[in-house]
Design a protein around this motif. Sequence first.
Motif, PDB file in Angstrom:
ATOM      1  N   THR A 201     -24.574   3.968  14.780  1.00 31.21           N
ATOM      2  CA  THR A 201     -25.549   3.292  15.815  1.00 31.21           C
ATOM      3  C   THR A 201     -24.866   3.531  17.176  1.00 31.21           C
ATOM      4  O   THR A 201     -23.561   3.492  17.548  1.00 31.21           O
ATOM      5  CB  THR A 201     -25.784   1.831  15.534  1.00 31.21           C
ATOM      6  OG1 THR A 201     -26.222   1.457  14.318  1.00 31.21           O
ATOM      7  CG2 THR A 201     -26.719   1.203  16.714  1.00 31.21           C
ATOM      8  N   HIS A 202     -25.981   4.082  17.902  1.00 28.07           N
ATOM      9  CA  HIS A 202     -25.399   4.335  19.733  1.00 28.07           C
ATOM     10  C   HIS A 202     -26.058   3.294  20.320  1.00 28.07           C
ATOM     11  O   HIS A 202     -27.273   3.269  20.238  1.00 28.07           O
ATOM     12  CB  HIS A 202     -25.730   5.477  19.881  1.00 28.07           C
ATOM     13  CG  HIS A 202     -24.777   6.504  18.698  1.00 28.07           C
ATOM     14  ND1 HIS A 202     -23.553   6.948  18.950  1.00 28.07           N
ATOM     15  CD2 HIS A 202     -25.205   7.134  17.488  1.00 28.07           C
ATOM     16  CE1 HIS A 202     -23.074   7.663  17.862  1.00 28.07           C
ATOM     17  NE2 HIS A 202     -24.247   7.846  17.127  1.00 28.07           N
ATOM     18  N   SER A 203     -25.591   2.824  21.544  1.00 27.83           N
ATOM     19  CA  SER A 203     -26.316   2.202  22.334  1.00 27.83           C
ATOM     20  C   SER A 203     -27.301   2.820  23.283  1.00 27.83           C
ATOM     21  O   SER A 203     -28.316   2.257  23.791  1.00 27.83           O
ATOM     22  CB  SER A 203     -25.491   1.383  23.350  1.00 27.83           C
ATOM     23  OG  SER A 203     -24.486   2.320  24.074  1.00 27.83           O
ATOM     24  N   ILE A 204     -27.104   4.172  23.649  1.00 29.33           N
ATOM     25  CA  ILE A 204     -28.105   4.934  24.140  1.00 29.33           C
ATOM     26  C   ILE A 204     -28.485   6.436  23.305  1.00 29.33           C
ATOM     27  O   ILE A 204     -27.763   6.853  22.716  1.00 29.33           O
ATOM     28  CB  ILE A 204     -27.550   5.611  25.362  1.00 29.33           C
ATOM     29  CG1 ILE A 204     -27.146   4.090  26.362  1.00 29.33           C
ATOM     30  CG2 ILE A 204     -28.157   6.377  26.174  1.00 29.33           C
ATOM     31  CD1 ILE A 204     -26.370   4.673  27.640  1.00 29.33           C
ATOM     32  N   SER A 205     -29.980   6.325  23.568  1.00 34.19           N
ATOM     33  CA  SER A 205     -30.443   7.600  22.770  1.00 34.19           C
ATOM     34  C   SER A 205     -30.318   8.739  23.644  1.00 34.19           C
ATOM     35  O   SER A 205     -30.512   8.614  24.765  1.00 34.19           O
ATOM     36  CB  SER A 205     -31.712   7.091  22.244  1.00 34.19           C
ATOM     37  OG  SER A 205     -32.454   8.253  21.811  1.00 34.19           O
ATOM     38  N   PRO A 206     -30.341   9.991  23.198  1.00 36.64           N
ATOM     39  CA  PRO A 206     -30.437  11.336  23.950  1.00 36.64           C
ATOM     40  C   PRO A 206     -31.690  11.291  24.390  1.00 36.64           C
ATOM     41  O   PRO A 206     -31.738  12.039  25.673  1.00 36.64           O
ATOM     42  CB  PRO A 206     -30.225  12.443  23.011  1.00 36.64           C
ATOM     43  CG  PRO A 206     -29.223  11.946  21.941  1.00 36.64           C
ATOM     44  CD  PRO A 206     -30.038  10.295  21.728  1.00 36.64           C
TER      45      PRO A 206
END
Length: 285
Positions: A201-206
């Motif tokens: 899980t990443h806080s910001i999407s590309p």
Amino acid sequence: MFLDSEILLFSILYLLISGCIVYPPVEFISSGLTISSIFSSFLKSENEHFILYHIKRSIITLFIYSLLPLAYIIGLWFFNYSEEIISIWSTDKSLLWQLFTNSCFIFPLLALYQIKTWSDDNWKNHPIAVNLSKFCNNNGTWLSVASDINVEFRRIDKICIQTNAVSKIIATENWILKVTPLTIFVAHQSDATFNACHTDTHSISPDNSRQVQYVTIEVKSARDNVPSFNIRINTSDFKDLQDRLARPISILPNVLVHKSLMDKFVDTFKEVVKENPLYNTQEVS
């Protein structure tokens, strides 16, 4: 000193451009500055001849990659650094630089030899053909498998998921394919298992500023000599992929997949609750 700084600046810019060729950013893709777009007239239509399209795309990709070091030397020559290029072969230069410049000419030759080897016997030795040949029945050839995939790819019920700038996942009625720059990993859905083995899980999407979760799915075929491969997709595409597959995707007990927006909300809510401070209360009589 000034000349060295110019060469350093050129080298940095060339590395950035080479990186954009190998792994094109969104700006390059939208502008049509990709290998597939530039050579579209040679590749023809992916929808008409899917397997042949990607065989041709892979040989162009391999050759373009092999030309990148040579193009760097040509670029130095074009910007009037010919004396520096000639001095590279002098004995007082490091062995590393001499190996690099020699490899600039060796890599394209090796790529051409590899392409020639692949093309023998109607592309029988190409990695894509080798992967397809493992699914031949009786006296069939890889061409019969390719024809079957071509037919299914033309149908509108397939699903295509672009996992990153250079690879994508395709699920047809009977096949699941992972397309990469130089080959295609293949599995027949009837004898394959799908296991969601990891999430990140990443806080910001590309693509936007929202949180994003990716799930890694292992595709394992029951056939002999068919290697397993992993696909990594956005969990927002999980349901679409599951609906197209003939078999369910098994989720390991320690893997938490956000299949919907509600799942994301519940998990986020739980995390927030855990961060709340704890208080001890006593009833006063």
